[in-house]
Design a protein around this motif. Structure first.
Motif, PDB file in Angstrom:
ATOM      1  N   ALA A 143       0.832  -1.205   0.000  1.00 56.06           N
ATOM      2  CA  ALA A 143       0.000   0.000   0.000  1.00 56.06           C
ATOM      3  C   ALA A 143       0.869   1.259   0.000  1.00 56.06           C
ATOM      4  O   ALA A 143       0.572   2.236  -0.701  1.00 56.06           O
ATOM      5  N   VAL A 144       1.969   1.248   0.777  1.00 58.17           N
ATOM      6  CA  VAL A 144       2.887   2.390   0.804  1.00 58.17           C
ATOM      7  C   VAL A 144       3.499   2.599  -0.573  1.00 58.17           C
ATOM      8  O   VAL A 144       3.547   3.724  -1.095  1.00 58.17           O
ATOM      9  N   VAL A 145       3.965   1.517  -1.193  1.00 60.40           N
ATOM     10  CA  VAL A 145       4.596   1.621  -2.510  1.00 60.40           C
ATOM     11  C   VAL A 145       3.590   2.104  -3.556  1.00 60.40           C
ATOM     12  O   VAL A 145       3.923   2.941  -4.411  1.00 60.40           O
ATOM     13  N   ALA A 146       2.370   1.592  -3.508  1.00 60.90           N
ATOM     14  CA  ALA A 146       1.359   2.020  -4.479  1.00 60.90           C
ATOM     15  C   ALA A 146       1.125   3.521  -4.396  1.00 60.90           C
ATOM     16  O   ALA A 146       1.003   4.209  -5.426  1.00 60.90           O
ATOM     17  N   ASP A 147       1.068   4.053  -3.191  1.00 64.32           N
ATOM     18  CA  ASP A 147       0.860   5.496  -3.031  1.00 64.32           C
ATOM     19  C   ASP A 147       2.068   6.280  -3.537  1.00 64.32           C
ATOM     20  O   ASP A 147       1.915   7.313  -4.206  1.00 64.32           O
ATOM     21  N   LEU A 148       3.269   5.806  -3.237  1.00 62.91           N
ATOM     22  CA  LEU A 148       4.473   6.485  -3.713  1.00 62.91           C
ATOM     23  C   LEU A 148       4.562   6.457  -5.234  1.00 62.91           C
ATOM     24  O   LEU A 148       4.945   7.455  -5.860  1.00 62.91           O
ATOM     25  N   ARG A 149       4.204   5.343  -5.839  1.00 64.34           N
ATOM     26  CA  ARG A 149       4.218   5.261  -7.304  1.00 64.34           C
ATOM     27  C   ARG A 149       3.246   6.276  -7.917  1.00 64.34           C
ATOM     28  O   ARG A 149       3.574   6.945  -8.907  1.00 64.34           O
ATOM     29  N   ARG A 150       2.063   6.369  -7.331  1.00 65.78           N
ATOM     30  CA  ARG A 150       1.061   7.304  -7.846  1.00 65.78           C
ATOM     31  C   ARG A 150       1.588   8.736  -7.787  1.00 65.78           C
ATOM     32  O   ARG A 150       1.482   9.502  -8.751  1.00 65.78           O
ATOM     33  N   ARG A 151       2.165   9.106  -6.636  1.00 65.88           N
ATOM     34  CA  ARG A 151       2.681  10.461  -6.471  1.00 65.88           C
ATOM     35  C   ARG A 151       3.852  10.736  -7.411  1.00 65.88           C
ATOM     36  O   ARG A 151       3.989  11.839  -7.956  1.00 65.88           O
ATOM     37  N   LEU A 152       4.719   9.734  -7.601  1.00 68.56           N
ATOM     38  CA  LEU A 152       5.870   9.904  -8.482  1.00 68.56           C
ATOM     39  C   LEU A 152       5.418  10.167  -9.914  1.00 68.56           C
ATOM     40  O   LEU A 152       5.942  11.068 -10.592  1.00 68.56           O
ATOM     41  N   GLU A 153       4.462   9.400 -10.388  1.00 67.75           N
ATOM     42  CA  GLU A 153       3.968   9.590 -11.752  1.00 67.75           C
ATOM     43  C   GLU A 153       3.327  10.951 -11.913  1.00 67.75           C
ATOM     44  O   GLU A 153       3.493  11.611 -12.945  1.00 67.75           O
TER      45      GLU A 153
END
Length: 330
Positions: free
Chosen positions: A183-193
């Protein structure tokens, strides 16, 4: 046996075989369903059960654990360089601080740790916790980020966000909270994109990342996270030809390259030129640095120092630098 191999690449889940980007290989043993084996910077760690008394040797490691809600599994932390993000303040306050910088071996072992985690190899120097191999002989597995392996040959050529995401997955797997890590990684990926999508593409804008020091400033070469962030934002690193993470610079060479923008690390540890304001004062008063184009035009972008190294804050650095470039160049 359920096997979770961790390697550099794109995370793909296929039934019980899960491949994620990271620095080691985590294996869950069916006879001890909550135990794991992780390879970290060439050292295999045997972790018989999810840790209950972990110690984070510096702030970035602590914040990765706290972001996954692991404060109650931590026996200590150390080496705070920046204010803790507001959302982690309460959890951080519950974790004992063992030392202003790294705790020594005796102070560490006094907490009876069952897992030690650091993103810096210096945490395992003889004057600090001692080597990870020696800790393993005492029954204490110690995980080290692939960004700063003891064996420099094992460090990837560039610091990529996939490695950060893989490290979060490694730690989540060790603690038996893999869904939290995902869940943490999914949120970070979204913000990075989103940060990449909205950043202005300044192909001819050169950035200098200034971490610390005044007489011999630590600046970012091409192989660390600042180089990666600069490329993601479509700009150029003024020291892209330097194949080191944090080489020592000199002001004559910096003046010759004359960067358009200076990204300042804001550190609270109190050393020479650590805070962003101390850097600005020096830059404006120094006879050489004061003539830089970025200084004369007040083209500064400030980010927390800890976000310049791979961590859970690194996506925030992309956001802040992208927003700073938009402010400076519209």
């Amino acid at each position: 046996m359920k096997t979770i191999p961790i390697r550099w690449g794109v995370a793909v889940a296929v039934l019980t075989l899960v491949t994620a980007c990271g620095s080691g290989t985590a294996t869950t043993n069916a006879s001890a369903p909550r135990g794991t084996r992780v390879t970290s910077c060439g050292v295999t760690l045997e972790i018989p059960a999810p840790p209950r008394r972990a110690v984070a040797m510096e702030q970035n490691a602590a914040e990765i654990m706290l972001t996954m809600g692991l404060a109650d599994r931590m026996a200590g932390t150390a080496y705070q360089t920046d204010p803790v993000p507001p959302e982690l303040e309460e959890a951080y306050a519950r974790v004992p601080v063992l030392a202003q910088q790294y705790p020594g071996r005796e102070a560490l072992l006094a907490k009876k740790p069952d897992f030690v985690y650091s993103m810096r190899a210096s945490a395992f120097a003889p004057e600090a916790a001692g080597s990870r191999q020696d800790l393993a002989k005492l029954g204490v597995p110690a995980y080290l980020s692939s960004n700063d392996c003891e064996d420099r040959a094992l460090i990837p050529a560039t610091a990529e966000f996939e490695a950060i995401f893989g490290e979060i997955d490694d730690i989540a797997t060790v603690f038996g909270v893999r869904e939290r890590g995902q869940a943490v990684v999914a949120d970070l990926r979204r913000r990075l994109e989103e940060a990449k999508r909205t950043a202005p593409q300044n192909r001819h804008t050169t950035l200098m990342w200034y971490y610390s020091g005044t007489k011999t400033p630590a600046i970012a070469g091409d192989t660390g996270l600042p180089g990666t962030i600069t490329r993601l934002l479509g700009a150029q690193n003024a020291f892209a030809d330097v194949k080191q993470q944090w080489p020592e610079g000199n002001w004559e060479e910096i003046a010759a390259r004359d960067p358009d923008v200076i990204v300042l690390a804001d550190l609270t540890r109190g050393g020479d030129g650590d805070s962003a304001e101390a850097k600005k004062r020096f830059l404006r008063e120094d006879p050489v640095a004061s003539k830089l184009t970025a200084v004369k035009n007040d083209r500064f972008i400030v980010v927390p120092g800890s976000s310049m190294d791979p961590s859970v804050r690194s996506v925030t650095a992309v956001e802040q630098v992208g927003q700073g470039l938009a402010r400076l160049y519209g």
